[in-house]
Design an enzyme around this catalytic site. Structure first.
Site, short mmCIF file in Angstrom:
data_model
loop_
_atom_site.label_atom_id
_atom_site.label_comp_id
_atom_site.label_asym_id
_atom_site.label_seq_id
_atom_site.Cartn_x
_atom_site.Cartn_y
_atom_site.Cartn_z
CD GLU A 377 20.16 8.67 9.44
OE1 GLU A 377 19.23 8.59 10.28
OE2 GLU A 377 21.20 9.32 9.63
CG HIS A 455 26.72 11.61 13.74
ND1 HIS A 455 27.06 12.77 13.08
CD2 HIS A 455 27.90 11.05 14.11
CE1 HIS A 455 28.37 12.89 13.03
NE2 HIS A 455 28.91 11.86 13.65
CD GLU A 480 26.41 18.24 10.66
OE1 GLU A 480 25.62 17.79 11.51
OE2 GLU A 480 27.66 18.18 10.80
#
Length: 680
Positions: A377, A455, A480
């Site tokens: 991330e 993502h 999500e």
């Protein structure tokens, strides 16, 4: 393979008239016709489908910062044609074999006065649509400030469009609007519409490399202009004067499902550049992921930390026992503490938290036979990530990681890069800088035999053909949002995705939520607005070569009969057929498994999903092989199922069928049906 090049002459496929000012090229079956002319010294094109005009007098060209515009005072200097037919094989995909059959027209434009070359427009027309791109070789064409490409739709006042807004804070993660075409102001692609004749069209682009993403801005009613996403300094595209744009694409069909059965985007991309990609592995995975979204665990350290050695071992053991290929672990590396959305400057991609022994986990994964799936991330700081990327991939290679999920969480326009002077600049996810940055990540990963699932990505434009380790990506409002979306994804969302976002390529939607009541049932809470059967059907409808079983292991054990379908369904297909559907309403897909590993290549699977309306659908099974019996293992909404208060009612049954049979599927509100046709 057939490849023929000639000078343009009049024929059924290619025609020049009016003193070489007008050229046409048709699809191999003759249903689609693209025409280009230089009348009034300004290049324009038109498109017909079944002899009716779809697009009229749509402009072409560029404006530059320092060079003269390629807008007016242009004439056609030369035109050549060719036709091509071949079949190529995907290493993985929704179909193993793809037919590429098209006719091509290449038109060179030059300045009327000085006769200097401007650009070449290359057009390829297929039976399912067309693509065109610019090819420029001009030493002073360095900074594109505007692309002038138009899509001027005929009879726009009677057309319907399905769209999400472009250049917004939430990137591509919006629910879709259904409006009159003229209400669509500034939109992302794929952009889907239906005209008054019922013709369905999707506007998108293919092979987006070293260029800004194209959004569409409606200027005059029905006229959409290419609106390239800018750099932080306002320039749209920076070049060396020699460049090819992405293909501007139109997928065209009589019915909505014609769009789903199109391979246009893949056919307009270059073949595999990585060589042997046998190390790229489709499959299914679990994740220490959903627990964070519903508040059971945290990404950051502490007593609820999800990414611990003990927790990961439990998941790996469960994955191996139930036939899953791996476990995604988020929150293992330092930097997650605090508000991680803004932690891009401090993430480490090699340093694990003390309660996560990454090397021990790697060894345990090898022992049980389920791989660790990595996670990077960036929180939008791509310069921090790039500095560590090589070391991060080396670490993962050492411990046996073969797939990595990357994340670029940041508001649109807030990707942080450090320029050559050490200054922070902030870019869009779909600007030229990030288009190149995403591809750099995929190429770097390939050096270590690692595949990427992006993502917060740049939209898919078919580059998985050229770089097959780019397995999947997000690029839409995923599962999500059903945990905390406020509102969550509505019942129409997934049947809408099939005809919009999914036309671009695979999506990591993360289906398979079995506990719909973690916040309580009803329609006022954050929760999946689906039935259990619909969650199963998503594995067939929303294609991805990697599919997540997104819920907690305990919830799968509580509904073991339904869980069996997730364990059975493959992610790599020999062929795929959209059987019926309408945009945002419902869709039915049939897919045949590809022979790989435990999959024999003989079974078929079917998925059907609907919006908020219950419906009954009759499906012919003529896609099955003749003279073959199948056991249909049917997972269907129960007679009392409905998504608001009774999502768990599911009827699981078996029956013998052949390709001469029909099945009647009864779908509850926001319901579905999933079927395995096991060859006998």
């Amino acid at each position: 393979m057939r490849l023929i090049s000639t000078l343009v002459m009049c024929s059924s496929l290619f025609c020049s008239t009016t003193q070489a000012a007008n050229y046409s090229v048709s699809s191999p079956d003759g249903t689609i016709e693209f025409t280009i002319d230089d009348r009034q010294s300004q290049p324009k094109y038109q498109v017909k489908f079944n002899d009716k005009q779809l697009l009229s007098n749509s402009k072409l060209g560029f404006e530059f910062k320092h060079a003269p515009a390629m807008r007016n005072n242009l004439e056609i200097a030369k035109a050549t044609t060719s036709n091509y037919q071949d079949t190529w094989q995907q290493p993985w995909g929704e179909a193993r074999l793809i037919e590429d059959h098209h006719n091509e027209l290449a038109v060179s434009f030059r300045d009327i006065d000085n006769k200097k070359s401007a650009y070449l427009l290359r057009v390829r027309v297929f039976n399912d649509g067309l693509g065109f791109r610019y090819e420029v070789n001009q030493s002073n064409a360095l900074y594109i400030t505007k692309e002038l490409t138009e899509f001027n739709f005929v009879d726009s006042q009677h057309s319907t469009a399905w769209w999400i807004p472009a250049r917004g804070w939430n990137r591509y993660e919006y629910t879709y609007n259904t409006t009159a075409l003229q209400k669509a102001a500034h939109v992302h692609t794929p952009f889907t519409l239906k005209n008054a004749d019922g013709v369905h069209i999707s506007v998108h682009e293919a092979a987006l490399v070293d260029y800004a993403a194209m959004t569409l801005n409606q200027r005059r009613p029905g006229t959409f202009v290419a609106d390239l996403t800018p750099w932080s300094d306002g320039i749209r595209v920076k070049t060396n004067g020699q460049f090819k744009t992405p293909w501007r694409t139109l997928q065209i069909g009589d019915a909505a499902i014609d769009l789903l059965n199109s391979h246009l985007i893949l056919n307009l991309n270059e073949p595999n550049k990585l060589g042997d990609v046998s190390w790229v592995e489709p499959g299914k995975y679990l994740g220490i992921w959903w627990g964070m979204h519903i508040g059971k665990n945290t990404w950051g350290s502490g007593e609820k930390h999800g990414a611990t050695t003990a927790h990961t071992r439990e998941y790996l053991s469960f994955a191996a026992k139930h036939g899953f290929d791996g476990v995604l672990v988020e929150g293992w590396n330092t930097g997650w503490d605090g508000d991680w959305f803004f932690n891009g400057d401090v993430f480490s991609f090699t340093q694990n938290y003390p309660d996560f022994d990454i090397k021990a986990i790697g060894e345990y994964a090898k022992q049980v036979g389920a791989r660790l799936i990595g996670h990077h991330e960036t929180s939008g700081n791509v310069s921090n990530y790039r500095l560590q990327m090589k070391d991060a991939f080396e670490l993962y290679q050492q411990i046996g990681v073969r797939q990595v999920k990357t994340g670029y969480v940041a508001d649109g326009g807030n990707i942080k890069r450090i320029d050559e002077r050490g200054h922070a600049r902030f870019e869009w996810h779909d600007g030229q800088f990030m288009v190149n940055e995403y591809l750099h990540n995929v190429k770097q990963a390939a050096n270590y035999h690692i595949s990427i699932n992006t993502h917060e990505p740049i939209k898919d434009t078919g580059l998985r053909r050229t770089y097959p380790n780019w397995l999947s990506r997000e690029g839409a409002r995923g599962q999500e949002f059903n945990a905390w979306g406020t509102p969550p994804n509505p019942p129409e969302h997934t049947p809408m995705l099939a005809f919009t976002r999914m036309l671009a390529g695979p999506m990591d939607f993360t289906p398979g939520i079995f506990d719909m009541s973690f916040n309580g049932l009803g329609d006022k809470t954050n929760r999946p607005q689906t039935t259990l059967a619909k969650q199963l059907a998503l594995y067939v409808v929303l294609y991805s070569p990697i599919q997540m079983a997104a819920d907690l292991p305990k919830n799968y054990l509580a509904k073991a009969d339904a869980f069996k379908f997730i364990k059975d369904v493959p992610t790599d297909w020999e062929s795929s057929i959209a059987l019926s559907g309408e945009v945002g309403d419902y869709v039915v897909f049939a897919r045949k498994e590809r022979q790989r590993g435990k999959y024999t290549g003989k079974d078929w699977y079917l998925g059907a999903i609907t919006d908020e309306h219950a419906r009954t659908i009759t499906v012919k099974l003529d896609f099955l092989e003749p003279n073959q019996k199948f056991e249909a293992q049917i997972y269907q909404d129960g007679k009392n199922a409905q998504w608001k208060t009774n999502p768990y009612d599911i009827n699981i049954s078996k029956r013998l069928v052949t390709n001469k049979d029909k099945l009647t599927l009864t779908l509850a509100t926001s319901g579905g049906t999933a079927i395995r046709f096991k060859a006998l």
